[in-house]
Design an enzyme around this catalytic site. Structure first.
Site, short mmCIF file in Angstrom:
data_model
loop_
_atom_site.label_atom_id
_atom_site.label_comp_id
_atom_site.label_asym_id
_atom_site.label_seq_id
_atom_site.Cartn_x
_atom_site.Cartn_y
_atom_site.Cartn_z
N ASP A 81 0.81 -1.21 0.00
CA ASP A 81 0.00 0.00 0.00
C ASP A 81 0.85 1.27 0.00
O ASP A 81 0.45 2.29 -0.56
CB ASP A 81 -0.94 0.01 1.21
CG ASP A 81 -2.16 -0.87 1.00
OD1 ASP A 81 -2.03 -1.87 0.27
OD2 ASP A 81 -3.22 -0.57 1.55
N ASP A 123 -1.08 -5.30 4.46
CA ASP A 123 -2.41 -4.73 4.66
C ASP A 123 -3.58 -5.57 4.18
O ASP A 123 -4.54 -5.78 4.91
CB ASP A 123 -2.48 -3.36 3.98
CG ASP A 123 -1.60 -2.34 4.64
OD1 ASP A 123 -0.52 -2.72 5.13
OD2 ASP A 123 -1.96 -1.14 4.65
N LYS A 124 -3.57 -6.03 2.95
CA LYS A 124 -4.72 -6.74 2.41
C LYS A 124 -4.53 -8.25 2.39
O LYS A 124 -5.47 -8.99 2.09
CB LYS A 124 -5.04 -6.25 0.98
CG LYS A 124 -5.25 -4.76 0.89
CD LYS A 124 -6.32 -4.27 1.86
CE LYS A 124 -6.38 -2.76 1.92
NZ LYS A 124 -5.18 -2.11 2.41
N CYS A 195 5.34 -2.30 8.26
CA CYS A 195 5.76 -0.98 8.77
C CYS A 195 5.55 -0.88 10.27
O CYS A 195 4.58 -1.39 10.82
CB CYS A 195 5.01 0.12 8.04
SG CYS A 195 5.45 0.22 6.29
N GLU A 491 -6.91 4.77 -0.18
CA GLU A 491 -6.51 5.36 1.09
C GLU A 491 -6.13 6.83 0.87
O GLU A 491 -5.53 7.17 -0.14
CB GLU A 491 -5.32 4.61 1.68
CG GLU A 491 -5.67 3.22 2.16
CD GLU A 491 -4.51 2.50 2.81
OE1 GLU A 491 -4.78 1.47 3.46
OE2 GLU A 491 -3.35 2.94 2.67
N SER A 517 -5.09 5.17 5.41
CA SER A 517 -4.00 4.29 5.80
C SER A 517 -4.00 4.14 7.31
O SER A 517 -4.45 5.02 8.04
CB SER A 517 -2.67 4.90 5.34
OG SER A 517 -1.59 4.33 6.03
#
Length: 611
Positions: A81, A123-124, A195, A491, A517
């Protein structure tokens, strides 16, 4: 007694052809009749959170084979992302979640796998695999790649901790010199891993612990630390144990839908609220619950958000703490322990270790146990060495952080706020709700009334912010960025970051039918439902309209009369619910996603009435 799903392709004379092909993959005569376990990996060199996963599948597979199973690995896609942010690539991020879920279903069902270990991180990917696990309902264990170490650099002779958002924000701040921007860029993301703050990836990996589908430490143990290896080894052994319990002992309590019950989803949401997690987790939990056929809705989230306090603040909500600090404070088991003592947790939900979550807390909460092995596990810390290798260091803190009054994780008595870290707002502009991360909102703007300034896309909003159109007191509206309207529900990290970089972070609000985000903070309200493309009131807002936001009372109102809104709605019905003058190339794949997508209050999943 359930029979092995894999027997469909491994047993009987008529499956000679299939067995011949299985033999060509390396299977031997005595492997037929053993559970075939899918090792669902997501290694890619595009994503720092996944760049180290190449060898993780092999670790898991070796343990599966040693415990009596047959391991077969395959890969899913993974979108970064952060790299996709701020351009057309972000349109593909959320749709990739559903594509991942489908691809796992396709592979597992096509080859009749009996169980799976899901190796995810970013993320996904975790949400996509979670949706697949709920959909398939076969034994499953989740183990993620782990968080990145926080970046560190010296600015003005002061050592500061950094993450991706700092690099984005400082680069847009004209008062920061090029040398400092360069130093921050080169220090912000020092290692492999997701992250380093409580962004979406880490939030989701933490929530799998609360759901009972992953092992203690999954959400917080650093990707670089040697201790994380044991999570992969244990996952490989444990999935075979779950197979035996289900297929040999007819014990359906080990299945994902038996573990991730409504009570478990409430535990996960309570954790999210307590730790001020990403607002994206709301979207993903709603989607996973629908796959699990669990009646978990925005109303449940609203109810929980009104009673669960904020017990932990981590970047981006503070610069003081990152995931490495959460781990030192006892990780997710510690936060769940504080929720349990506050009578805010269902302690009887089950986990993949065969315990209740309450039993797991008793064993792993550092404030409850004197077990030196547990304390040593949570003293695992960063090395401060740039690397893309997993398990490359074994540094430890001298002590754990068990200060529940002033530490990273607090007790309810000493909570950062008695109001939780996430809140659902409703009103005439968001009849089905919208979400704000209250942990990232300054107390001075928990109530805010301002004039709307309307943008029809993220790109237009960024241009307006950097071009000086947005001023103190504005409520920035970014619409037609929802699941349908984008399509893809981008986002909005760049708009919020740029507002901060020009000194308007506490002077403006932002409302969108898109999403944010996990790195977002400030008065940033997303998931406005219904979205503009579905006829939501956000599509009727005009420049200069007053909007009143009241987080303590969970309200957001467009201060325009019902009569005027009715006139505007009739006009918009005639024009069609689409953005004015937006130039955007949309692929067939994205058009398909947008056609079937529901609004954010439903998790942006497919509208089954269109199938």
């Amino acid at each position: 007694m359930p029979i092995l799903r894999s027997a469909t392709s491994t047993q009987g004379r008529n499956m000679a052809g299939a067995r011949a092909l299985w033999r060509a993959t390396g299977m031997k005569e005595n492997d037929f009749g053993k559970p075939i376990i899918a090792v669902v990996n997501s290694f890619t060199q595009f994503v720092p959170g996944h760049v180290h996963l190449r060898d993780m599948g092999k670790l898991v597979a070796e343990q599966i084979e040693a415990a009596g199973g047959v391991a077969k690995e395959f890969n899913t896609i993974a979108v970064d992302d952060g790299i996709a942010m701020g351009h057309g690539g972000m349109l593909y991020s959320l749709p990739s979640r559903d594509l991942i879920a489908d691809s796992v279903e396709y592979m597992v069902n096509a080859h009749c796998a009996d169980a799976m270990v899901c190796i995810s991180n970013c993320d996904k990917i975790t949400p996509g695999m979670l949706m697949a696990a709920m959909r398939l309902n076969i034994p499953a264990v989740f183990v993620s790649g782990g968080p990145m170490e926080a970046g560190k650099t010296k600015l003005s002779d002061q050592l500061i901790k950094l993450d991706l958002v700092d690099a984005m924000m400082k680069s847009a701040d004209k008062t920061v010199c090029d040398d400092d921007v360069d130093a921050i860029e080169k220090s912000a993301c020092p290692t492999c891993g997701s992250c380093s703050g409580m962004f979406t990836a880490n939030s989701m990996n933490c929530l799998t612990e609360a759901l009972g589908l992953s092992l203690p430490g999954n959400g917080s143990m650093l990707a670089t630390h040697a201790d994380r290896k044991e999570l992969f080894l244990t996952a490989g052994r444990q999935i075979v144990e779950l197979c035996k319990r289900y297929y040999e002992q007819d014990d359906a309590s080990v299945l994902p839908r038996s573990i991730a019950t409504k009570a478990a989803f409430e535990n996960a949401m309570s954790l999210d609220i307590a730790m001020g997690g990403s607002t994206n987790t709301v979207l993903h939990l709603l989607a996973a619950a629908q796959e699990a056929e669990v009646d978990f809705t925005m109303a449940d989230i609203d109810r929980l958000s009104r009673k669960v306090p904020c017990l932990s603040k981590v970047a981006p909500n503070t610069n003081k703490y990152h995931m490495e600090d959460v781990h030192r404070a006892g990780g997710i088991m510690a936060i769940l322990g504080e929720l349990e003592r506050a009578d805010l947790l269902h302690s009887d939900t089950r986990t993949v270790l065969g315990m209740t979550i309450g039993e797991q807390i008793a064993k792993y909460d550092i404030t409850l146990t004197k077990d030196e092995a547990v304390h040593k596990f949570f003293r695992a810390g960063p090395a401060g060495i740039r690397t893309t290798k997993a398990f490359s260091q074994d540094c430890r803190w001298d002590t754990v952080d068990d200060d529940r009054q002033n530490g990273c994780i607090r007790s309810k008595e000493f909570a950062y706020s008695q109001d939780g870290g996430l809140a659902m707002l409703t009103g005439n502009i968001a009849l089905d709700g919208c979400i704000v991360k209250t942990a990232g909102v300054d107390e001075s703007i928990l109530k805010f009334t301002g004039d709307a300034i309307v943008f029809e896309s993220q790109e237009e909003a960024v241009e307006g912010i950097l071009g000086g159109k947005v001023r103190a007191g504005h409520v920035v509206i970014i619409r037609y960025e929802g699941p349908k309207g984008g399509p893809g529900m981008q986002e909005m990290l760049y708009p919020t970051t740029y507002l901060k970089s020009i000194g308007l972070g506490k002077e403006c609000a932002l409302l969108t039918d898109g999403r944010f985000s996990g790195g977002t903070s400030g008065l940033s309200i997303g998931h406005c439902s219904p979205e503009a493309a579905s006829g939501g009131t956000i599509g009727l807002v005009r420049d200069g309209d007053k909007i009143a936001i009241d987080i303590p009372n969970r309200s957001i109102q467009l201060l325009v009369s019902d009569e005027e809104l009715a006139v505007r709605r009739a006009e918009q019905d005639t024009k069609g619910w689409k953005p004015a003058n937006r130039q955007r190339e949309v692929s067939m794949a994205l058009k398909m996603f947008g056609h079937f997508a529901t609004s954010a209050d439903k998790g942006a999943v497919r509208d089954k009435t269109k199938l």
